[in-house]
Design a protein around this motif. Sequence first.
Motif, mmCIF file in Angstrom:
data_model
loop_
_atom_site.group_PDB
_atom_site.id
_atom_site.type_symbol
_atom_site.label_atom_id
_atom_site.label_comp_id
_atom_site.label_asym_id
_atom_site.label_seq_id
_atom_site.Cartn_x
_atom_site.Cartn_y
_atom_site.Cartn_z
ATOM 1 N N VAL A 91 0.843 -1.196 0.000
ATOM 2 C CA VAL A 91 0.000 0.000 0.000
ATOM 3 C C VAL A 91 0.882 1.252 0.000
ATOM 4 C CG1 VAL A 91 -1.811 1.282 1.192
ATOM 5 C CG2 VAL A 91 -1.885 -1.210 1.168
ATOM 6 N N MET A 92 1.995 1.216 0.738
ATOM 7 C CA MET A 92 2.942 2.337 0.721
ATOM 8 C C MET A 92 3.496 2.540 -0.687
ATOM 9 S SD MET A 92 5.081 1.807 4.284
ATOM 10 C CE MET A 92 6.227 3.129 3.879
ATOM 11 N N SER A 93 3.781 1.432 -1.361
ATOM 12 C CA SER A 93 4.282 1.506 -2.725
ATOM 13 C C SER A 93 3.235 2.117 -3.653
ATOM 14 C CB SER A 93 4.658 0.100 -3.217
ATOM 15 O OG SER A 93 5.071 0.121 -4.567
ATOM 16 N N LEU A 94 1.964 1.787 -3.405
ATOM 17 C CA LEU A 94 0.874 2.356 -4.199
ATOM 18 C C LEU A 94 0.848 3.877 -4.053
ATOM 19 C CD1 LEU A 94 -1.765 2.288 -5.835
ATOM 20 C CD2 LEU A 94 -2.981 1.837 -3.700
ATOM 21 N N GLU A 95 1.001 4.370 -2.832
ATOM 22 C CA GLU A 95 1.031 5.817 -2.607
ATOM 23 C C GLU A 95 2.136 6.476 -3.429
ATOM 24 O OE1 GLU A 95 1.417 6.794 1.490
ATOM 25 O OE2 GLU A 95 -0.732 6.729 1.872
ATOM 26 N N SER A 96 3.316 5.874 -3.408
ATOM 27 C CA SER A 96 4.453 6.424 -4.150
ATOM 28 C C SER A 96 4.170 6.443 -5.647
ATOM 29 C CB SER A 96 5.719 5.613 -3.862
ATOM 30 O OG SER A 96 6.048 5.656 -2.483
ATOM 31 N N GLN A 97 3.539 5.385 -6.147
ATOM 32 C CA GLN A 97 3.189 5.311 -7.572
ATOM 33 C C GLN A 97 2.187 6.393 -7.942
ATOM 34 O OE1 GLN A 97 1.860 1.307 -8.473
ATOM 35 N NE2 GLN A 97 3.609 0.402 -7.416
ATOM 36 N N LEU A 98 1.227 6.619 -7.050
ATOM 37 C CA LEU A 98 0.214 7.636 -7.314
ATOM 38 C C LEU A 98 0.844 9.023 -7.399
ATOM 39 C CD1 LEU A 98 -2.648 6.389 -4.940
ATOM 40 C CD2 LEU A 98 -2.729 6.461 -7.442
ATOM 41 N N ILE A 99 1.767 9.316 -6.488
ATOM 42 C CA ILE A 99 2.449 10.612 -6.502
ATOM 43 C C ILE A 99 3.227 10.783 -7.801
ATOM 44 C CG2 ILE A 99 4.264 11.978 -5.409
ATOM 45 C CD1 ILE A 99 3.363 10.779 -2.722
ATOM 46 N N GLU A 100 3.894 9.720 -8.247
ATOM 47 C CA GLU A 100 4.660 9.769 -9.494
ATOM 48 C C GLU A 100 3.749 10.035 -10.686
ATOM 49 O OE1 GLU A 100 6.804 6.148 -9.837
ATOM 50 O OE2 GLU A 100 8.173 6.569 -8.169
ATOM 51 N N LYS A 101 2.497 9.579 -10.599
ATOM 52 C CA LYS A 101 1.528 9.756 -11.688
ATOM 53 C C LYS A 101 0.778 11.086 -11.586
ATOM 54 C CE LYS A 101 2.111 5.735 -13.712
ATOM 55 N NZ LYS A 101 2.590 5.621 -15.115
ATOM 56 N N GLY A 102 1.161 11.916 -10.614
ATOM 57 C CA GLY A 102 0.567 13.241 -10.520
ATOM 58 C C GLY A 102 -0.622 13.365 -9.592
ATOM 59 N N PHE A 103 -0.966 12.306 -8.872
ATOM 60 C CA PHE A 103 -2.064 12.379 -7.909
ATOM 61 C C PHE A 103 -1.587 13.085 -6.643
ATOM 62 C CE2 PHE A 103 -3.320 8.791 -10.537
ATOM 63 C CZ PHE A 103 -4.693 8.946 -10.664
ATOM 64 N N ASP A 104 -2.447 13.925 -6.075
ATOM 65 C CA ASP A 104 -2.109 14.548 -4.799
ATOM 66 C C ASP A 104 -3.240 14.418 -3.780
ATOM 67 O OD1 ASP A 104 -3.812 16.263 -6.087
ATOM 68 O OD2 ASP A 104 -2.551 18.036 -5.918
#
Length: 221
Positions: A91-104
């Motif tokens: 789940v932590m990895s998912l957060e990092s992926q989302l940030i990389e994709k421009g989600f805030d």
Amino acid sequence: MNKLYLSLLIITGLFSACTSSELVENWKNPDIDTFEAQKVLVIGITPDENARKVFEKKLAGELKKNGVKAVKSLDYFEKSFTNSPKTETEVMSLESQLIEKGFDAILLSKVLGVEDKVTVVKAYRNLDKTFDSFRDDYYENQDIYYDEDYYSAYQIFHAESSLYCICPDKERELIWKGSIDITEPENIKKAVSDYVKVLVWALKGQQLLIIEEMTDEGIDI
């Protein structure tokens, strides 16, 4: 008591009178006045995949109508993502992926069932368990995906939506959460439509995601 909160309190009863969903409690981070997001991930946690599709599509659509860039988790997650429980590390990895994709930001919604109004009161006490991050909230509640009998005995649904900031340059934190009762859960489309109306209305009222000009009378809508 500020004018915005008082306005919300006064018109909640009027709003809920014509809908099967009712905002029964909401909390906003006291350090935040307004919150805008560049890109929001909409997640619905439920074992009913059809209800999840209807909900995420409806909510993302309403947010887009109000100028918010929203993406359904069904469009973002791989189809197999929710087939098995995820570890905290995943789940932590998912957060990092989302940030990389421009989600805030993440708008996470889940349904908690209660049998009747007596147990509803008891269920509200569980609201004391506040998750400070999306990671903890998702990890602790993801088992809902896999329990097909989770809602079978309930007459009234108690749902909760939480807005989380995952801004890369800020602390990842809970911005807002709202508890909504659903009194006609057997009609999925109506229940979803009413729930989304209440949720969007609440976000507008709190100046979150959807920012509108304010007047001395309250929300200028």
